[in-house]
Design an enzyme around this catalytic site. Structure first.
Site, PDB file in Angstrom:
ATOM      1  N   GLU A  77       0.877  -1.317   0.049  1.00 42.42           N
ATOM      2  CA  GLU A  77       0.036  -0.003  -0.056  1.00 42.42           C
ATOM      3  C   GLU A  77       0.786   1.115   0.011  1.00 42.42           C
ATOM      4  O   GLU A  77       0.724   2.352   0.661  1.00 42.42           O
ATOM      5  CB  GLU A  77      -1.093  -0.057   1.209  1.00 42.42           C
ATOM      6  CG  GLU A  77      -1.824  -1.180   1.391  1.00 42.42           C
ATOM      7  CD  GLU A  77      -3.144  -1.406   0.267  1.00 42.42           C
ATOM      8  OE1 GLU A  77      -2.989  -0.443  -0.351  1.00 42.42           O
ATOM      9  OE2 GLU A  77      -3.856  -2.179   0.486  1.00 42.42           O
ATOM     10  N   TYR A 166     -15.105   0.148  -2.617  1.00 44.20           N
ATOM     11  CA  TYR A 166     -14.454   0.107  -4.120  1.00 44.20           C
ATOM     12  C   TYR A 166     -14.916  -1.274  -4.857  1.00 44.20           C
ATOM     13  O   TYR A 166     -15.236  -2.313  -4.315  1.00 44.20           O
ATOM     14  CB  TYR A 166     -12.951  -0.243  -3.488  1.00 44.20           C
ATOM     15  CG  TYR A 166     -12.220   1.061  -3.180  1.00 44.20           C
ATOM     16  CD1 TYR A 166     -12.050   2.323  -3.882  1.00 44.20           C
ATOM     17  CD2 TYR A 166     -12.041   1.245  -1.865  1.00 44.20           C
ATOM     18  CE1 TYR A 166     -11.862   3.585  -3.363  1.00 44.20           C
ATOM     19  CE2 TYR A 166     -11.289   2.550  -1.070  1.00 44.20           C
ATOM     20  CZ  TYR A 166     -11.071   3.406  -1.977  1.00 44.20           C
ATOM     21  OH  TYR A 166     -10.495   4.673  -1.503  1.00 44.20           O
TER      22      TYR A 166
END
Ligand SMILES: [Zn+2]
Length: 180
Positions: A77, A166
């Site tokens: 990430e 998402y």
């Protein structure tokens, strides 16, 4: 300076299995420093993939001083490692680790939910020795998907979330979220 250092970068949309690849890379070595952004408070002190695998990781808001002791560094990430959530220049720090001989394996989103590049990931792509582009499956049609879409607008560009926020989408089905 050692010549064996490498920067390996896994990029793609959400749900493409990036964390799973990083966990496999981490598990392949005995002494590994696994890092995740302090911004990402999901899953506590672990890298966790959607296939159920996990690996102990440190949440960091700056480059950890003990990183120099490791020949293998795994970081997930990376798009979240920017000011004000991260103090430092993660691209320069990863590059320095590679140049001192470490194998550095990094995962990140190449594009945000607006199909715009995450600048920090674009910069890393410039320095990476290997770039692995992963695809997800389109939430709508199940075709290969390279985009992340938001299911509803929250007004935030950097935001952690899962399937409630998402979806992966193909070229045909990607769209901006509707305004609230
Ligand atoms: Zn589709």
């Amino acid at each position: 300076m050692s010549s064996k250092g490498r920067l390996v970068l896994y990029v793609g949309p959400m749900f493409a299995g990036k964390s799973s690849h990083l966990i496999k890379a981490a598990a392949a070595h005995e002494r590994v420093l696994a890092l995740k952004p302090g911004f990402d408070t999901r899953d506590g002190a672990e890298l966790v993939s959607r296939d159920g695998s996990h690996f102990a990781a440190q949440s960091v808001r700056q480059w950890p001083s003990q990183a120099d002791e490791y020949d293998h560094i795994v970081l997930d990430e990376v798009q979240f490692m920017v000011a004000p959530h991260y103090e430092g220049d993660i691209v320069a720090e990863l590059q320095a680790a590679k140049l001192r001989g470490a194998i550095v394996t990094v995962g990140g989103l190449d594009s945000d939910y607006r199909q715009q590049p995450f600048e920090i990931v674009s910069k890393l792509m410039q320095f990476a020795d290997d770039i692995i582009h992963l695809e997800a499956r389109c939430h709508t049609c199940n075709d290969p998907a390279r985009w992340t879409a938001k299911t509803h607008e929250t007004g935030r560009l950097l935001e952690t979330g899962d399937q409630e926020l998402y979806e992966a989408r193909c070229n045909a089905h990607w769209c901006l979220p509707e305004k609230p």
